[in-house]
Design a protein around this motif. Structure first.
Motif, mmCIF file in Angstrom:
data_model
loop_
_atom_site.group_PDB
_atom_site.id
_atom_site.type_symbol
_atom_site.label_atom_id
_atom_site.label_comp_id
_atom_site.label_asym_id
_atom_site.label_seq_id
_atom_site.Cartn_x
_atom_site.Cartn_y
_atom_site.Cartn_z
ATOM 1 N N ARG A 174 -20.135 -27.466 76.364
ATOM 2 C CA ARG A 174 -20.772 -28.431 75.461
ATOM 3 C C ARG A 174 -20.093 -28.432 74.096
ATOM 4 O O ARG A 174 -19.890 -29.505 73.497
ATOM 5 N N GLU A 175 -19.750 -27.254 73.596
ATOM 6 C CA GLU A 175 -19.108 -27.173 72.293
ATOM 7 C C GLU A 175 -17.719 -27.805 72.304
ATOM 8 O O GLU A 175 -17.342 -28.519 71.373
ATOM 9 N N GLU A 176 -16.948 -27.521 73.360
ATOM 10 C CA GLU A 176 -15.608 -28.102 73.465
ATOM 11 C C GLU A 176 -15.684 -29.616 73.598
ATOM 12 O O GLU A 176 -14.880 -30.355 73.018
ATOM 13 N N TYR A 177 -16.651 -30.086 74.350
ATOM 14 C CA TYR A 177 -16.836 -31.533 74.512
ATOM 15 C C TYR A 177 -17.238 -32.166 73.183
ATOM 16 O O TYR A 177 -16.735 -33.239 72.803
ATOM 17 N N SER A 178 -18.126 -31.504 72.468
ATOM 18 C CA SER A 178 -18.576 -32.015 71.176
ATOM 19 C C SER A 178 -17.406 -32.127 70.201
ATOM 20 O O SER A 178 -17.237 -33.149 69.528
ATOM 21 N N THR A 179 -16.592 -31.067 70.136
ATOM 22 C CA THR A 179 -15.429 -31.073 69.254
ATOM 23 C C THR A 179 -14.439 -32.146 69.661
ATOM 24 O O THR A 179 -13.882 -32.862 68.816
ATOM 25 N N PHE A 180 -14.209 -32.265 70.967
ATOM 26 C CA PHE A 180 -13.267 -33.253 71.493
ATOM 27 C C PHE A 180 -13.716 -34.674 71.138
ATOM 28 O O PHE A 180 -12.928 -35.494 70.676
ATOM 29 N N LYS A 181 -15.007 -34.969 71.345
ATOM 30 C CA LYS A 181 -15.529 -36.306 71.060
ATOM 31 C C LYS A 181 -15.485 -36.605 69.564
ATOM 32 O O LYS A 181 -15.214 -37.743 69.151
ATOM 33 N N GLU A 182 -15.742 -35.597 68.758
ATOM 34 C CA GLU A 182 -15.707 -35.788 67.315
ATOM 35 C C GLU A 182 -14.295 -36.140 66.854
ATOM 36 O O GLU A 182 -14.101 -37.030 66.013
ATOM 37 N N GLU A 183 -13.293 -35.438 67.422
ATOM 38 C CA GLU A 183 -11.905 -35.748 67.073
ATOM 39 C C GLU A 183 -11.505 -37.136 67.544
ATOM 40 O O GLU A 183 -10.786 -37.859 66.846
ATOM 41 N N GLU A 184 -11.984 -37.516 68.746
ATOM 42 C CA GLU A 184 -11.684 -38.851 69.260
ATOM 43 C C GLU A 184 -12.313 -39.929 68.374
ATOM 44 O O GLU A 184 -11.711 -40.976 68.131
ATOM 45 N N GLN A 185 -13.522 -39.676 67.904
ATOM 46 C CA GLN A 185 -14.208 -40.645 67.053
ATOM 47 C C GLN A 185 -13.500 -40.798 65.717
ATOM 48 O O GLN A 185 -13.438 -41.895 65.156
ATOM 49 N N GLN A 186 -12.957 -39.702 65.211
ATOM 50 C CA GLN A 186 -12.225 -39.771 63.948
ATOM 51 C C GLN A 186 -10.924 -40.552 64.094
ATOM 52 O O GLN A 186 -10.522 -41.275 63.185
ATOM 53 N N LYS A 187 -10.274 -40.388 65.269
ATOM 54 C CA LYS A 187 -9.033 -41.118 65.522
ATOM 55 C C LYS A 187 -9.284 -42.606 65.732
ATOM 56 O O LYS A 187 -8.485 -43.446 65.353
ATOM 57 N N ASN A 188 -10.385 -42.914 66.397
ATOM 58 C CA ASN A 188 -10.672 -44.309 66.737
ATOM 59 C C ASN A 188 -11.963 -44.783 66.075
ATOM 60 O O ASN A 188 -12.810 -45.398 66.698
ATOM 61 N N SER A 189 -12.133 -44.423 64.796
ATOM 62 C CA SER A 189 -13.394 -44.716 64.115
ATOM 63 C C SER A 189 -13.711 -46.201 64.075
ATOM 64 O O SER A 189 -14.875 -46.605 64.123
ATOM 65 N N LYS A 190 -12.688 -47.041 64.036
ATOM 66 C CA LYS A 190 -12.926 -48.474 63.960
ATOM 67 C C LYS A 190 -13.348 -49.066 65.307
ATOM 68 O O LYS A 190 -13.883 -50.166 65.368
ATOM 69 N N GLN A 191 -13.055 -48.327 66.407
ATOM 70 C CA GLN A 191 -13.366 -48.850 67.725
ATOM 71 C C GLN A 191 -14.648 -48.281 68.303
ATOM 72 O O GLN A 191 -15.082 -48.665 69.371
#
Length: 374
Positions: free
Chosen positions: A91-108
């Motif tokens: 869960r923690e790795e997934y949370s971190t991964f999704k957070e990084e993805e959201q930062q990269k694609n914040s506009k999408q």
């Protein structure tokens, strides 16, 4: 070809699981560390070879295999601890991964409502997105990126590496708790306690009483290990009947543990409760050395389910059962439950803790929803 490789990999996983279950039932896997390592290896394989496209599918797979392992031997509580902690890692790795993805694609990033967007952003900033309920976070159903598998496996590998050397981290605390010319008492055999005492012996001179821990007599092996080698300790092997008589001379009692419960109590080899009670009577502090992977998110509401009965022949030989003895029922339990009021300090691989503080460590090791999955 890819399907064939996957099928072969799943068959290898099933073979490894069945072998481990067989060894558990036969008693050939000894000690909490051995069970923890095997369980983590199997969970790593589950992540690696089973089919999953969402976080929810992966968690279900890990729980399914974890239940099979725990049901094979319910007294090995560390199996459940490892599975639940690996769920926390996922869960923690997934949370971190999704957070990084959201930062990269914040506009999408598109969220269903402004309220939910604010909630997710707030939790993401505080690092608590992994603590959200499954039903409250749509990401549980989202297809995950292929890179996530390798990230989770790397997280499991890091945790495996940490438990391989945790006894060294516990031993580093020894010089802060053992002083020159003190008298220490311990019970039976514990590798963590052995390293702890030998580490202290490299800088201090003190004496150790080792209770032989009948009927297994593991204390004899412990006494031999302590009194030999580079950092040999002045060791005296004593019978269990001498514990109370010698306790008045003891400065500290240092013991190992099979499992630590959520209320601060612990399961330790049979005979340890006698030592803890004698220590309390003589006002001698009791210190428990253990790794945090032994901390269980379960309260001791049903101790019988956690107990393991060994063969009565260790206590009463078969040839001695004649005449009136034929109607005698002999129970030979493996563990004693020691309540938290008999323990003064836990020394773990991350430092020392009071028994009343242990419940707060649960939040750092287990997700709330995973604590009661089995």
């Amino acid at each position: 070809r890819v399907l064939h490789k996957m099928t072969h990999a799943v068959q290898h996983l099933e073979t490894k699981v069945n072998e481990f279950i067989t060894n558990l039932k036969r008693g050939t896997v000894c000690g909490s560390y051995g069970c923890a390592q095997e369980t983590a290896d199997i969970c790593r394989l589950v992540v690696s070879v089973t089919r999953w496209t969402t976080l929810k599918m992966l968690i279900s797979n890990v729980i399914e295999y974890g239940k099979r392992l725990q049901e094979a031997k319910s007294s090995e509580i560390v199996i459940g601890n490892v599975v639940k902690h690996i769920l926390y890692i996922i869960r923690e790795e997934y949370s971190t991964f999704k957070e990084e993805e959201q930062q990269k694609n914040s506009k999408q990033v598109v969220v269903p409502s402004l309220a939910k967007s604010r909630s997710i952003n707030k939790l993401s900033q505080s690092g608590m997105i992994g603590w959200m309920d499954d039903d409250d976070y749509d990401g549980m159903q989202e297809e995950v990126h292929n890179n996530l598998k390798s990230i989770i496996i790397e997280g499991i590998d890091d945790w495996l590496s940490s438990i391989e050397t945790l006894y060294l981290s516990v031993a580093d605390e020894a010089i802060h708790h053992i002083h020159t010319n003190e008298v220490i008492m311990t019970v039976g055999k514990s590798r963590t306690v052995e390293y702890f005492l030998k580490k202290a012996a490299s800088a201090r001179k003190f004496q150790v009483f080792v209770s032989e821990a009948a009927p297994g007599y593991s204390g004899r092996e412990m006494a031999t290990s302590l009194s030999t080698g580079k950092d040999a300790v002045d060791t005296t092997l004593i019978s269990d009947s001498a514990i109370f008589a010698l306790m008045s001379r003891v400065n500290k009692v240092i013991i190992g543990t099979h499992a630590v419960m959520a209320n601060g109590g612990l399961l330790a080899p049979a005979g340890t409760h006698l030592v803890a009670q004698a220590a309390k009577y003589h006002k001698v502090p009791v210190i428990v050395c253990c790794g945090l992977y032994k901390l269980c998110p379960v309260f001791p509401s049903n101790l019988d389910s956690l107990q393991e009965l060994r063969s009565p022949t260790e206590v009463l030989k078969f040839e001695e059962v004649v005449g009136p003895m034929e109607s005698v029922i002999v129970e030979n339990p493996s563990w004693d439950y020691i309540p938290p009021d008999l323990v003064d300090l836990y020394i773990t691989n991350t430092g020392g803790y009071n028994p009343t503080y242990l419940y707060r460590l649960l939040a750092e090791l287990y997700h709330p929803k995973d604590r009661t999955v089995f």
